[in-house]
Design a protein around this motif. Structure first.
Motif, PDB file in Angstrom:
ATOM      1  N   ILE A 245      11.328  -8.127 -17.930  1.00 33.51           N
ATOM      2  CA  ILE A 245      12.120  -8.336 -19.146  1.00 33.51           C
ATOM      3  C   ILE A 245      11.548  -7.509 -20.286  1.00 33.51           C
ATOM      4  N   ALA A 246      10.221  -7.563 -20.469  1.00 33.40           N
ATOM      5  CA  ALA A 246       9.589  -6.815 -21.558  1.00 33.40           C
ATOM      6  C   ALA A 246       9.788  -5.315 -21.401  1.00 33.40           C
ATOM      7  N   GLU A 247       9.795  -4.830 -20.167  1.00 30.67           N
ATOM      8  CA  GLU A 247       9.988  -3.399 -19.934  1.00 30.67           C
ATOM      9  C   GLU A 247      11.350  -2.912 -20.399  1.00 30.67           C
ATOM     10  N   ARG A 248      12.330  -3.803 -20.438  1.00 29.56           N
ATOM     11  CA  ARG A 248      13.677  -3.421 -20.856  1.00 29.56           C
ATOM     12  C   ARG A 248      13.923  -3.672 -22.342  1.00 29.56           C
ATOM     13  N   ALA A 249      12.982  -4.333 -22.985  1.00 31.07           N
ATOM     14  CA  ALA A 249      13.075  -4.588 -24.419  1.00 31.07           C
ATOM     15  C   ALA A 249      12.570  -3.366 -25.187  1.00 31.07           C
TER      16      ALA A 249
ATOM     17  N   GLU B  85      10.233  -1.030 -27.691  1.00 34.95           N
ATOM     18  CA  GLU B  85       8.784  -0.904 -27.824  1.00 34.95           C
ATOM     19  C   GLU B  85       8.292  -1.936 -28.834  1.00 34.95           C
ATOM     20  N   GLY B  86       7.158  -2.541 -28.528  1.00 35.68           N
ATOM     21  CA  GLY B  86       6.596  -3.526 -29.443  1.00 35.68           C
ATOM     22  C   GLY B  86       6.999  -4.952 -29.129  1.00 35.68           C
ATOM     23  N   PHE B  87       7.609  -5.158 -27.968  1.00 35.07           N
ATOM     24  CA  PHE B  87       7.940  -6.500 -27.475  1.00 35.07           C
ATOM     25  C   PHE B  87       7.240  -6.670 -26.136  1.00 35.07           C
ATOM     26  N   ASN B  88       6.143  -7.412 -26.128  1.00 35.50           N
ATOM     27  CA  ASN B  88       5.347  -7.533 -24.913  1.00 35.50           C
ATOM     28  C   ASN B  88       5.232  -8.948 -24.369  1.00 35.50           C
ATOM     29  N   LYS B  89       5.691  -9.940 -25.119  1.00 37.70           N
ATOM     30  CA  LYS B  89       5.546 -11.323 -24.690  1.00 37.70           C
ATOM     31  C   LYS B  89       6.912 -12.005 -24.576  1.00 37.70           C
ATOM     32  N   VAL B  90       7.021 -12.877 -23.553  1.00 39.69           N
ATOM     33  CA  VAL B  90       8.246 -13.641 -23.308  1.00 39.69           C
ATOM     34  C   VAL B  90       7.889 -15.112 -23.223  1.00 39.69           C
ATOM     35  N   PHE B  91       8.598 -15.942 -24.000  1.00 44.52           N
ATOM     36  CA  PHE B  91       8.484 -17.394 -23.887  1.00 44.52           C
ATOM     37  C   PHE B  91       9.694 -17.892 -23.116  1.00 44.52           C
ATOM     38  N   PHE B  92       9.467 -18.523 -21.974  1.00 42.43           N
ATOM     39  CA  PHE B  92      10.571 -18.955 -21.122  1.00 42.43           C
ATOM     40  C   PHE B  92      11.046 -20.359 -21.497  1.00 42.43           C
ATOM     41  N   THR B  93      12.356 -20.552 -21.426  1.00 40.40           N
ATOM     42  CA  THR B  93      12.984 -21.827 -21.729  1.00 40.40           C
ATOM     43  C   THR B  93      13.882 -22.225 -20.568  1.00 40.40           C
ATOM     44  N   ASN B  94      14.612 -23.329 -20.741  1.00 47.25           N
ATOM     45  CA  ASN B  94      15.514 -23.794 -19.684  1.00 47.25           C
ATOM     46  C   ASN B  94      16.913 -23.213 -19.797  1.00 47.25           C
ATOM     47  N   GLY B  95      17.221 -22.586 -20.924  1.00 47.21           N
ATOM     48  CA  GLY B  95      18.549 -22.020 -21.131  1.00 47.21           C
ATOM     49  C   GLY B  95      18.651 -21.394 -22.504  1.00 47.21           C
ATOM     50  N   GLY B  96      19.882 -21.035 -22.892  1.00 55.65           N
ATOM     51  CA  GLY B  96      20.083 -20.324 -24.137  1.00 55.65           C
ATOM     52  C   GLY B  96      19.872 -21.163 -25.371  1.00 55.65           C
ATOM     53  N   ALA B  97      20.298 -22.430 -25.340  1.00 50.40           N
ATOM     54  CA  ALA B  97      20.183 -23.263 -26.530  1.00 50.40           C
ATOM     55  C   ALA B  97      18.728 -23.461 -26.937  1.00 50.40           C
ATOM     56  N   ASP B  98      17.870 -23.769 -25.969  1.00 54.09           N
ATOM     57  CA  ASP B  98      16.475 -23.966 -26.362  1.00 54.09           C
ATOM     58  C   ASP B  98      15.751 -22.646 -26.599  1.00 54.09           C
ATOM     59  N   ALA B  99      16.311 -21.535 -26.138  1.00 56.12           N
ATOM     60  CA  ALA B  99      15.799 -20.234 -26.572  1.00 56.12           C
ATOM     61  C   ALA B  99      16.043 -20.053 -28.071  1.00 56.12           C
ATOM     62  N   ILE B 100      17.241 -20.433 -28.523  1.00 57.70           N
ATOM     63  CA  ILE B 100      17.552 -20.369 -29.954  1.00 57.70           C
ATOM     64  C   ILE B 100      16.637 -21.299 -30.744  1.00 57.70           C
ATOM     65  N   GLU B 101      16.442 -22.513 -30.242  1.00 55.71           N
ATOM     66  CA  GLU B 101      15.561 -23.465 -30.925  1.00 55.71           C
ATOM     67  C   GLU B 101      14.181 -22.861 -31.157  1.00 55.71           C
ATOM     68  N   ASN B 102      13.634 -22.243 -30.139  1.00 54.03           N
ATOM     69  CA  ASN B 102      12.278 -21.719 -30.247  1.00 54.03           C
ATOM     70  C   ASN B 102      12.219 -20.438 -31.064  1.00 54.03           C
ATOM     71  N   ALA B 103      13.245 -19.623 -31.014  1.00 56.05           N
ATOM     72  CA  ALA B 103      13.275 -18.431 -31.862  1.00 56.05           C
ATOM     73  C   ALA B 103      13.311 -18.829 -33.336  1.00 56.05           C
TER      74      ALA B 103
END
Length: 441
Positions: free
Chosen positions: A102-106, A108-126
């Protein structure tokens, strides 16, 4: 309640069990008649009686790699035989490999991914990350948007689903650009972009820039109508965020991972966000997952400070294995490129022909395999088609074995990224036949 009959067909059994025990989302339960689906392959699904449908909904615009891709199903089976679940505090190869891809396709300067259970909780954490990084509270998002059905995500959403659920704090809405139904009396894409940006800056100034943590946008609003932003708009939002020290969160849950013919929808625009949310498309929904791709300055905040968030199933092994297999297959099989080509060479001209033929189509818009037909009862007044007619259109499409995605007065043309030219031609012929009916009589 009595149990469904043991002598019923599997179709009937599936339907009866559903109506007896399943509570459906966003629905009044009593009138539901859910379609029974038993299996699928590529761009098609079928019921237990063998009736097949061409899936131009991609279910919820997420089955980008198509149904039952053998590499993805095999990876899930292999992973479940090795390690079916594990705590998120551990290190596992599948999670690391998924994050790396995932980071390789983002950008430059995006090296970390926080995984969630779906899109809604991705928004919550962002949102949480943006607030912690800036020390600010407010989040600005558009009225024409959908970001998920959890506390902050549903309040960030702009459509009707927000209103019964407004329990989260610090959310402000503004109007994004849409020339066909302009809020700004614009007469060109450039004017729409300029005026929408002026409106956003006025909202920022009125709300107090020093209190705004983030602007949250779907790169291309999906459920709201596949609203491709006009030239300069996203770059202008980026510039406003930079001017006022605001984080830009781009929601790529629906538009990301091939849907627009790019790995990320923002790849088609001159913009790089601070946080990227994803879900659906990364593994085509084979196992529930999502996440936040974090720019290095925000990720670095938590090198010595505890991040106050977590999920039991963050980076679940089955989801991670499906991500690795899906992204590898999409790369090796040219699936993202196929989506771009289909959009350019098949859907764009084919849908334009439908618009020229059918006055009921007020506007065609989209990119890749992400399109919408805006249906109107009158092209001059642009009066949206009513719900009764849209219901008939859905029934007629299903009767011709096309599984559609309809929202309000729109047909969203959103097949899997693996769709073929022949399947597009088949779908276009069905749309043409249905739209040729006397729908307004």
């Amino acid at each position: 309640m009595t149990s469904p009959s043991a002598t019923a067909s599997r179709n009937e059994l599936a339907y009866d069990l559903d109506r007896a025990h399943v509570f459906h989302s966003w629905s009044a339960q009593g009138a539901l008649k859910p379609l029974v689906i038993a299996g699928g392959q590529g761009s098609r699904v079928w019921d237990y009686d063998g009736r097949s449908y061409l899936d131009f909904s991609s279910q919820l615009v997420n089955v980008n790699i198509g149904h039952q891709h053998p590499a993805v199903t095999a990876a899930i089976i292999e992973q479940v035989g090795q390690l079916a679940t594990v705590a998120p505090s551990t290190a596992t190869l599948s999670r690391g490999e998924a994050a790396k891809r995932i980071a390789e396709r983002a950008p430059e300067g995006f090296n970390k991914v926080f995984f969630t259970n779906g899109g809604a909780d991705a928004i919550e954490n962002a949102i949480r990350m943006a607030r912690l990084h800036t020390g600010r509270d407010k989040v600005l998002s558009t009225y024409r948007s959908y970001h998920g059905n959890t506390g902050a995500a549903i309040v960030a959403t702009g459509d009707w689903r927000r209103i019964p659920n407004e329990f989260a704090r610090g959310h402000v809405h503004f109007f994004g650009p849409w020339l066909y139904r302009s809020e700004f009396w614009a007469s060109s894409p450039e004017q729409e972009s300029e005026r929408a940006l002026r409106h956003l800056e006025h909202v920022i100034q009125s709300e107090g820039p020093a209190g705004i943590a983030a602007v949250l946008l779907e790169t291309i609003p999906g459920t709201a109508g596949v609203l491709v932003p006009p030239p300069g708009y996203l770059a202008g939002v980026r510039a406003l965020c930079d001017r006022y020290g605001i984080m830009l969160i781009l929601d790529e849950v629906m538009a990301g991972f091939g849907r627009t013919g790019n790995w990320f929808a923002f790849d088609g625009f001159d913009v790089v966000p601070d946080l990227i949310t994803f879900a659906k498309g990364v593994n085509s929904g084979y196992v529930p997952t999502g996440g936040v791709i974090i720019s290095d300055p925000i990720a670095n905040d938590f090198d010595a400070t505890v991040y106050p968030g977590g999920l039991t199933y963050s980076g679940h092994p089955l989801a991670m294995a499906s991500i690795v297999a899906a992204l590898d297959a999409m790369e090796s099989e040219g699936i993202v490129e196929n989506a771009a080509r289909i959009g350019r060479d098949a859907l764009a001209p084919g849908l334009a022909e439908l618009q020229a033929k059918h006055p009921i189509i007020g506007e065609v818009r989209g990119v890749g395999v992400f399109w919408a037909l805006e249906l109107v009862s009158d092209r001059e007044t642009r009066q949206p088609l009513n719900g009764a007619v849209m219901g008939r259109i859905r029934s007629e499409l299903l009767a011709r074995n096309l599984l559609p995605f309809l929202a309000e007065n729109r047909i969203h043309v959103v097949p899997p990224c693996v769709v073929t030219d022949a399947e597009v031609a088949e779908a276009l012929a069905i749309y043409d036949e249905v739209l040729s009916l006397d729908l307004l009589g």
